[in-house]
Design a protein around this motif. Structure first.
Motif, mmCIF file in Angstrom:
data_model
loop_
_atom_site.group_PDB
_atom_site.id
_atom_site.type_symbol
_atom_site.label_atom_id
_atom_site.label_comp_id
_atom_site.label_asym_id
_atom_site.label_seq_id
_atom_site.Cartn_x
_atom_site.Cartn_y
_atom_site.Cartn_z
ATOM 1 N N MET A 1 15.707 9.601 -1.297
ATOM 2 C CA MET A 1 15.771 10.045 0.090
ATOM 3 C C MET A 1 16.723 11.241 0.208
ATOM 4 O O MET A 1 17.598 11.436 -0.639
ATOM 5 C CB MET A 1 16.273 8.901 0.973
ATOM 6 C CG MET A 1 15.291 7.751 1.103
ATOM 7 S SD MET A 1 13.879 8.236 2.087
ATOM 8 C CE MET A 1 12.891 6.738 2.007
ATOM 9 N N PRO B 1 6.366 8.152 -0.370
ATOM 10 C CA PRO B 1 6.018 8.657 0.961
ATOM 11 C C PRO B 1 4.696 8.062 1.438
ATOM 12 O O PRO B 1 3.836 7.699 0.633
ATOM 13 C CB PRO B 1 5.886 10.175 0.744
ATOM 14 C CG PRO B 1 6.579 10.453 -0.543
ATOM 15 C CD PRO B 1 6.438 9.223 -1.369
ATOM 16 N N CYS C 1 9.535 0.645 -2.828
ATOM 17 C CA CYS C 1 10.795 1.291 -2.463
ATOM 18 C C CYS C 1 11.943 0.623 -3.204
ATOM 19 O O CYS C 1 11.784 -0.447 -3.805
ATOM 20 C CB CYS C 1 11.018 1.241 -0.954
ATOM 21 S SG CYS C 1 10.935 -0.419 -0.246
ATOM 22 N N THR D 1 10.063 8.515 6.700
ATOM 23 C CA THR D 1 9.184 8.237 5.564
ATOM 24 C C THR D 1 7.859 7.639 6.011
ATOM 25 O O THR D 1 6.795 8.007 5.505
ATOM 26 C CB THR D 1 9.882 7.282 4.579
ATOM 27 O OG1 THR D 1 11.074 7.903 4.097
ATOM 28 C CG2 THR D 1 8.983 6.950 3.396
#
Length: 535
Positions: free
Chosen positions: A347, A324, A310, A183
């Motif tokens: 993910m 990303p 995240c 990532t």
């Protein structure tokens, strides 16, 4: 993990671990080329003390080279480290002794690593001495554990109950680390900085182990180093050419509070242009503070796309979703009408769905409980035969959010939901609004007996004029959320009264129980300033 350490020895021998007591001082450095000889020797030391495959050892994870290398050496010996918080300064020793005793009893630990913080602690199990730091096995090569071998046990945050043990297999650890590195596009030349506690999944996997996996230099400090010198950390990253870091939302709020009055000229002396990845997670993100901080740090060259919101948890090793590196932060209106920030798409390997309170699968833009399947999700908790997932293969996280354009947005926890006139708001919505008031240090908002209660750790302004500050809180909440709170339901507390988990999250269930028992008393006026928050 061990094969990553061995590869670093072979391919990036001049990179390593750099430990800082103060950001301005020279670090203690252990180069990656030294790791295999020390880890193998430490593993032999542990075997000589009766530690073998499957032996469970409690590791109070202090931020030191000795403990980090011992953790890796226990894995090399095939033992199972149980990663727990160390005894923190000013913490009650009796409570910590009870905590270790309960971990040992519930999870069958045979020994505890004798770290420096345990010197005066009375323990109910055998002490495993730290190895002599001079031990070496020259030429040693570390083994490659099988995917199904247990690597270590990390623990849930404990925000609603005693922390649960989560067994992390080597294969799932490898897979989650690959997700992280894929990532952010990290390479061995990217330097990483972290001060997160190593007993928490963000610090252990996101900071420490991801750096070992990539071969990047890791500049590591204790959490207190940041708490005492937040500006010094940003200056340190500028000076050392740091490219990436991982922080909870608290770090942005705390930095902003301490640095917002700095001159633009002073900030312009920093060069943060090389910093291109800041993973941001662990707790609801305060969008207003994030935007203000980016504007504040613009003279230092901090990129406006540096933050990567995240979402993750200990049950999945760490990361589940992330923006990303090449993307931009998206902010949209949540179903409640308040702004929400994207934490990115799932993910690879993860399936994310949301379900309403009546069990229906949500459509895009509809609020529901986040459920996960696949990816690096654990099968079960340690020593618990019950699978983590339900009969349909999905794990109910207890988090609430919505999906928009294939990206996940987090709004809060089920236990933190506050319903007003049929509308779902969350404790964090109120708390983030109130943290804009200068006299508020920390605040918890909850529902008790049908009323919204505000428990605020406040400075001397509120203690000197509680009536006026209550009125400002009521007015501010009406403006920010459209909800009216009664002045008599606003209570001011001394700093440090709000209960938190080892990772800094509010223990709202325990806070509400304490409030309903009458444990909180109003702070009386005093003249001296309270201490800064402890994290």
């Amino acid at each position: 993990m061990l094969e990553h350490v061995q590869r670093n020895h072979d391919t990036v021998p001049e990179h390593g671990l750099h430990l800082y007591e103060k950001f301005a001082d020279p670090p203690e450095t252990v180069l990656y080329r030294e790791f295999p000889a020390r880890i193998a020797a430490y593993a032999e030391h542990f075997r000589a003390h009766g530690i073998g495959p499957g032996t469970r050892v409690i590791v109070p994870f202090e931020t030191s080279a000795a403990v980090i290398l011992s953790f890796l050496a226990l894995m090399e010996a095939g033992a199972l480290p149980l990663s727990v918080k160390p005894l923190l300064p000013h913490s009650p020793k009796a409570g910590y002794e009870d905590f270790l005793g309960r971990v040992a009893g519930e999870f069958g630990a045979a020994a505890v690593l004798q770290t420096p913080s345990l010197a005066t602690v009375d323990l109910p199990l055998a002490r495993l001495p730290l190895p002599d730091p001079e031990l070496r096995l020259p030429g040693a090569r570390l083994r490659v554990p099988a995917d199904d071998e247990l690597a270590f046990v990390q623990f849930s945050s404990g925000s609603t109950s005693f922390p649960k043990g989560i067994p992390i297999t080597q294969g799932r650890l490898r897979a989650n680390l690959a997700m992280i590195l894929g990532t952010d596009g990290r390479n061995p030349e990217d330097r990483v900085s972290s001060w997160l506690p190593l007993y928490h999944d963000m610090g252990l996997v996101g900071g420490l182990l991801s750096s070992f996996a990539s071969g990047s230099d890791l500049l590591l400090a204790e959490p207190s180093t940041f708490l005492f010198d937040a500006f010094g950390w940003w200056a340190h990253m500028a000076r050392e050419g740091v490219c990436g870091t991982v922080v909870p939302n608290f770090a942005v709020d705390y930095s902003l509070r301490l640095m917002r009055d700095l001159d633009r000229e002073e900030l312009a002396e920093l060069d943060l242009s090389r910093l291109h990845v800041i993973y941001l997670g662990s707790e609801p993100i305060n969008i207003r503070n994030l935007e203000e901080f980016l504007a504040l740090m613009a003279p230092a060259g901090l990129r406006d796309d540096v933050f990567m919101p995240c979402y993750g948890m200990a049950e999945t090793v760490l990361v589940v979703t992330s923006r990303p590196r090449a993307g931009r932060v998206r902010i949209v209106r949540s179903p409640s009408g308040l702004p929400a920030i994207s934490v990115g798409p799932p993910m690879p390997g993860f399936t994310v769905r949301l379900r309403t309170e009546d069990g229906r699968v949500c459509r895009d833009g509809q609020l529901g409980e986040i459920e996960l399947a696949g990816g690096t999700l654990a099968d079960s908790y340690l020593d618990d035969p019950r699978p983590l997932t339900g009969t349909d293969g999905f794990y109910a996280t207890g988090d609430i959010g919505f999906v928009d354009g294939g990206e996940l947005f987090i709004t809060g926890r089920i236990s933190d939901r506050i319903k007003v006139n049929g509308q779902s708001l969350f404790a964090a919505d109120f708390e983030q609004a109130l943290e804009q008031l200068a006299f508020i240090r920390r605040v918890a908002v909850a529902q008790s007996g049908g009323r919204i209660v505000v428990l605020a750790e406040a400075d001397r302004t509120a203690r000197a004029d509680p009536g006026g500050c209550r009125a400002r809180i009521v007015e501010h909440l009406v403006h920010a959320t459209g909800v009216t709170v009664r002045p008599e339901d606003v209570h001011f507390l001394r700093p440090g009264r709000l209960l938190r988990t080892s990772s800094g999250k509010l223990q709202r269930r325990a806070i509400v129980a304490a409030y309903e028992r009458g444990d909180f008393t109003e702070a009386r006026p005093r003249t001296e300033e309270p201490p800064a928050p402890a994290g």
